[in-house]
Design an enzyme around this catalytic site. Structure first.
Site, PDB file in Angstrom:
ATOM      1  N   ALA A  24       0.809  -1.395  -0.094  1.00  0.00           N
ATOM      2  CA  ALA A  24      -0.134  -0.059  -0.188  1.00  0.00           C
ATOM      3  C   ALA A  24       0.818   1.317  -0.178  1.00  0.00           C
ATOM      4  O   ALA A  24       0.408   2.194  -0.480  1.00  0.00           O
ATOM      5  CB  ALA A  24      -1.078  -0.170   1.161  1.00  0.00           C
ATOM      6  N   THR A  28       0.400   5.547  -1.595  1.00  0.00           N
ATOM      7  CA  THR A  28      -0.218   6.771  -0.643  1.00  0.00           C
ATOM      8  C   THR A  28       0.331   7.858  -1.412  1.00  0.00           C
ATOM      9  O   THR A  28      -0.377   9.092  -1.195  1.00  0.00           O
ATOM     10  CB  THR A  28       0.700   6.817   0.851  1.00  0.00           C
ATOM     11  N   PHE A  35      -3.095   0.693   4.915  1.00  0.00           N
ATOM     12  CA  PHE A  35      -3.845   0.266   5.943  1.00  0.00           C
ATOM     13  C   PHE A  35      -3.284   0.439   7.565  1.00  0.00           C
ATOM     14  O   PHE A  35      -4.300   0.765   8.298  1.00  0.00           O
ATOM     15  CB  PHE A  35      -3.810  -1.377   5.800  1.00  0.00           C
ATOM     16  N   GLN A 101       0.756  -6.489  -3.246  1.00  0.00           N
ATOM     17  CA  GLN A 101      -0.480  -6.528  -2.322  1.00  0.00           C
ATOM     18  C   GLN A 101      -1.654  -5.647  -2.566  1.00  0.00           C
ATOM     19  O   GLN A 101      -2.621  -5.882  -2.214  1.00  0.00           O
ATOM     20  CB  GLN A 101       0.050  -6.484  -1.034  1.00  0.00           C
ATOM     21  N   ILE A 103      -4.619  -3.543  -4.753  1.00  0.00           N
ATOM     22  CA  ILE A 103      -5.776  -3.713  -5.276  1.00  0.00           C
ATOM     23  C   ILE A 103      -6.164  -2.927  -6.152  1.00  0.00           C
ATOM     24  O   ILE A 103      -7.333  -2.322  -6.848  1.00  0.00           O
ATOM     25  CB  ILE A 103      -6.750  -4.231  -4.377  1.00  0.00           C
ATOM     26  N   HIS A 121      -3.871  -9.958  -3.841  1.00  0.00           N
ATOM     27  CA  HIS A 121      -5.181  -9.425  -3.077  1.00  0.00           C
ATOM     28  C   HIS A 121      -6.333  -9.189  -3.980  1.00  0.00           C
ATOM     29  O   HIS A 121      -7.086  -8.510  -3.547  1.00  0.00           O
ATOM     30  CB  HIS A 121      -4.872  -8.636  -2.108  1.00  0.00           C
ATOM     31  N   CYS A 154     -25.812 -11.576  -8.623  1.00  0.00           N
ATOM     32  CA  CYS A 154     -25.534 -12.044 -10.022  1.00  0.00           C
ATOM     33  C   CYS A 154     -26.982 -12.399 -10.632  1.00  0.00           C
ATOM     34  O   CYS A 154     -27.837 -13.093  -9.974  1.00  0.00           O
ATOM     35  CB  CYS A 154     -24.611 -12.938 -10.089  1.00  0.00           C
ATOM     36  N   ASN A 219      10.933   1.482   2.463  1.00  0.00           N
ATOM     37  CA  ASN A 219       9.814   1.570   3.244  1.00  0.00           C
ATOM     38  C   ASN A 219       9.987   2.781   4.282  1.00  0.00           C
ATOM     39  O   ASN A 219      11.181   2.814   4.747  1.00  0.00           O
ATOM     40  CB  ASN A 219       9.551   0.530   3.863  1.00  0.00           C
TER      41      ASN A 219
HETATM   42  P1  NAD Z   1       0.397  -1.575   5.070  1.00  0.00           P
HETATM   43  O1  NAD Z   1      -0.484  -0.328   5.174  1.00  0.00           O
HETATM   44  O2  NAD Z   1       0.608  -2.718   6.079  1.00  0.00           O
HETATM   45  O3  NAD Z   1       1.959  -0.800   4.935  1.00  0.00           O
HETATM   46  C1  NAD Z   1       2.185   0.143   4.028  1.00  0.00           C
HETATM   47  C2  NAD Z   1       3.649   0.432   4.545  1.00  0.00           C
HETATM   48  O4  NAD Z   1       4.219   1.460   3.517  1.00  0.00           O
HETATM   49  C3  NAD Z   1       3.827   0.921   5.982  1.00  0.00           C
HETATM   50  O5  NAD Z   1       5.133   0.508   6.348  1.00  0.00           O
HETATM   51  C4  NAD Z   1       4.272   2.646   5.643  1.00  0.00           C
HETATM   52  O6  NAD Z   1       5.141   3.024   6.507  1.00  0.00           O
HETATM   53  C5  NAD Z   1       4.749   2.500   4.179  1.00  0.00           C
HETATM   54  N1  NAD Z   1       4.680   3.577   3.376  1.00  0.00           N
HETATM   55  C6  NAD Z   1       3.563   4.376   3.493  1.00  0.00           C
HETATM   56  N2  NAD Z   1       3.774   5.294   2.457  1.00  0.00           N
HETATM   57  C7  NAD Z   1       4.909   5.293   1.934  1.00  0.00           C
HETATM   58  C8  NAD Z   1       5.457   5.873   1.061  1.00  0.00           C
HETATM   59  N3  NAD Z   1       5.344   7.368   0.522  1.00  0.00           N
HETATM   60  N4  NAD Z   1       6.740   5.386   0.566  1.00  0.00           N
HETATM   61  C9  NAD Z   1       7.390   4.459   1.448  1.00  0.00           C
HETATM   62  N5  NAD Z   1       6.919   3.699   2.222  1.00  0.00           N
HETATM   63  C10 NAD Z   1       5.599   4.106   2.567  1.00  0.00           C
HETATM   64  O7  NAD Z   1       0.264  -2.371   3.477  1.00  0.00           O
HETATM   65  P2  NAD Z   1       0.689  -3.628   3.158  1.00  0.00           P
HETATM   66  O8  NAD Z   1       1.945  -3.956   3.742  1.00  0.00           O
HETATM   67  O9  NAD Z   1       0.477  -3.394   1.537  1.00  0.00           O
HETATM   68  O10 NAD Z   1      -0.426  -4.458   3.547  1.00  0.00           O
HETATM   69  C11 NAD Z   1      -1.843  -4.423   3.737  1.00  0.00           C
HETATM   70  C12 NAD Z   1      -2.629  -4.769   2.869  1.00  0.00           C
HETATM   71  O11 NAD Z   1      -3.176  -3.440   2.218  1.00  0.00           O
HETATM   72  C13 NAD Z   1      -2.670  -5.602   1.567  1.00  0.00           C
HETATM   73  O12 NAD Z   1      -3.267  -6.622   1.766  1.00  0.00           O
HETATM   74  C14 NAD Z   1      -3.396  -4.621   0.466  1.00  0.00           C
HETATM   75  O13 NAD Z   1      -4.214  -5.303  -0.287  1.00  0.00           O
HETATM   76  C15 NAD Z   1      -4.176  -3.668   1.134  1.00  0.00           C
HETATM   77  N6  NAD Z   1      -4.372  -2.202   0.781  1.00  0.00           N
HETATM   78  C16 NAD Z   1      -4.172  -1.804  -0.529  1.00  0.00           C
HETATM   79  C17 NAD Z   1      -4.088  -0.560  -1.094  1.00  0.00           C
HETATM   80  C18 NAD Z   1      -4.023  -0.151  -2.477  1.00  0.00           C
HETATM   81  O14 NAD Z   1      -4.156  -0.862  -3.295  1.00  0.00           O
HETATM   82  N7  NAD Z   1      -3.145   0.877  -2.583  1.00  0.00           N
HETATM   83  C19 NAD Z   1      -4.396   0.531  -0.131  1.00  0.00           C
HETATM   84  C20 NAD Z   1      -4.568   0.226   1.368  1.00  0.00           C
HETATM   85  C21 NAD Z   1      -4.435  -1.350   1.526  1.00  0.00           C
END
Ligand code: NAD
Length: 253
Positions: A24, A28, A35, A101, A103, A121, A154, A219
């Site tokens: 994720a 951001t 999450f 991971q 979506i 995911h 459906c 990260n």
């Molecule tokens: P997570 O939220 O657990 O971790 C995100 C990590 O990214 C954190 O450690 C944070 O410090 C770091 N981070 C945030 N912004 C950053 C940046 N700009 N640069 C570098 N690092 C940054 O997310 P995860 O590990 O992917 O796992 C959680 C679940 O989140 C997955 O199952 C996924 O499906 C789901 N998810 C996906 C999305 C998406 O598709 N964009 C969004 C939210 C959650």
């Protein structure tokens, strides 16, 4: 920090089997909250577990409600510097695949072909019937919701669900297998924006490490692999990946 980025760039430029694993955190900077950071998705919503979705109409309505709220943010999101930098590496022929991971579909939107993006995911831009498996569009489901059907079914009678893996739902077998094979046979494995705590996705860096791959992490917060990796960069992914991609391009000239 410059030294670390150069080390990563040199490894990528060598042109072995290079894999990037994203979470994720890479999205951001496109305005999609992650999450687990403060203000993240779990601060706003209680997750709906898969068995709740399958057994309760109220839970299905709550789930669709959450998804509609998330889509409004998602629709505006565009690939950021980080996604574009990975697409550049792919176009240089230096990225075998992205295991994600996420979506949100932003890797595909950045130009990486769909068959090179392994979505562990699922993808929230698709909808799937939980009985017949038919895939349909979010737009069609949204229309029905807007017309007063808060948890659409459906035509076969099955429940429609955004095509993402919920808590308690089985992981997609083929994707996990492919991700495992790629991780266990790569030369270079770069993690971007993941806490590396969700399994089995979080095992991928371990498969890579055991295979003797070079392991790098970009990260903002700690991960369980920080001590085991070769290079750790605790900075924002977008500018870091852009710098790395530019360095790689220079090295390949
Ligand atoms: P997570 O939220 O657990 O971790 C995100 C990590 O990214 C954190 O450690 C944070 O410090 C770091 N981070 C945030 N912004 C950053 C940046 N700009 N640069 C570098 N690092 C940054 O997310 P995860 O590990 O992917 O796992 C959680 C679940 O989140 C997955 O199952 C996924 O499906 C789901 N998810 C996906 C999305 C998406 O598709 N964009 C969004 C939210 C959650």
């Amino acid at each position: 920090m410059q030294d670390k980025l150069e080390t990563i760039a040199k490894k990528i430029a060598q042109g072995g089997r290079n894999i990037v694993f994203t979470g994720a955190g890479i999205s951001t900077e496109s305005g999609i909250p992650d999450f687990r950071s403060q203000g993240g998705i779990w601060d706003q919503y209680r997750p709906v577990y898969f068995d709740e979705f399958m057994s309760s109409r109220d839970a299905r309505i709550r789930y669709w409600d959450q998804k509609i709220a998330m889509w409004d943010g998602l629709e505006k999101a565009r690939p950021n510097l980080g996604h574009m930098a990975l697409a550049k590496l792919f176009n240089l022929g230096l990225l075998d695949a992205v295991i994600t991971q996420n979506i949100d579909g932003l890797h595909q939107e950045s130009g990486i072909p769909g068959d090179k993006v392994i979505e562990l995911h699922g993808n929230t831009r698709r909808v799937r019937c939980m009985t017949c498996g038919e895939v349909s569009t979010v737009a069609a489901a949204k229309k029905r919701i807007e017309h007063g059907d808060p948890a659409p079914d459906c035509h076969c009678g099955g429940y429609l669900k955004p095509d993402t893996i919920s808590f308690g739902q089985a992981m997609p077998h083929a994707e996990v297998e492919r991700a495992t094979e790629l991780s266990a046979s790569c030369d270079f494995f770069l993690v971007v924006g993941s806490t590396l705590v969700v399994h089995p996705a979080a095992l991928m860096p371990e498969y890579a490490r055991r295979a003797g791959a070079f392991l790098a992490i970009v990260n903002l917060s700690e991960t369980p692999y920080d001590k085991a990796c070769h290079v750790l960069v605790r900075e924002k992914a977008g500018p870091v990946l852009e710098t790395i991609a530019d360095m790689v391009e220079e090295l390949r000239k």
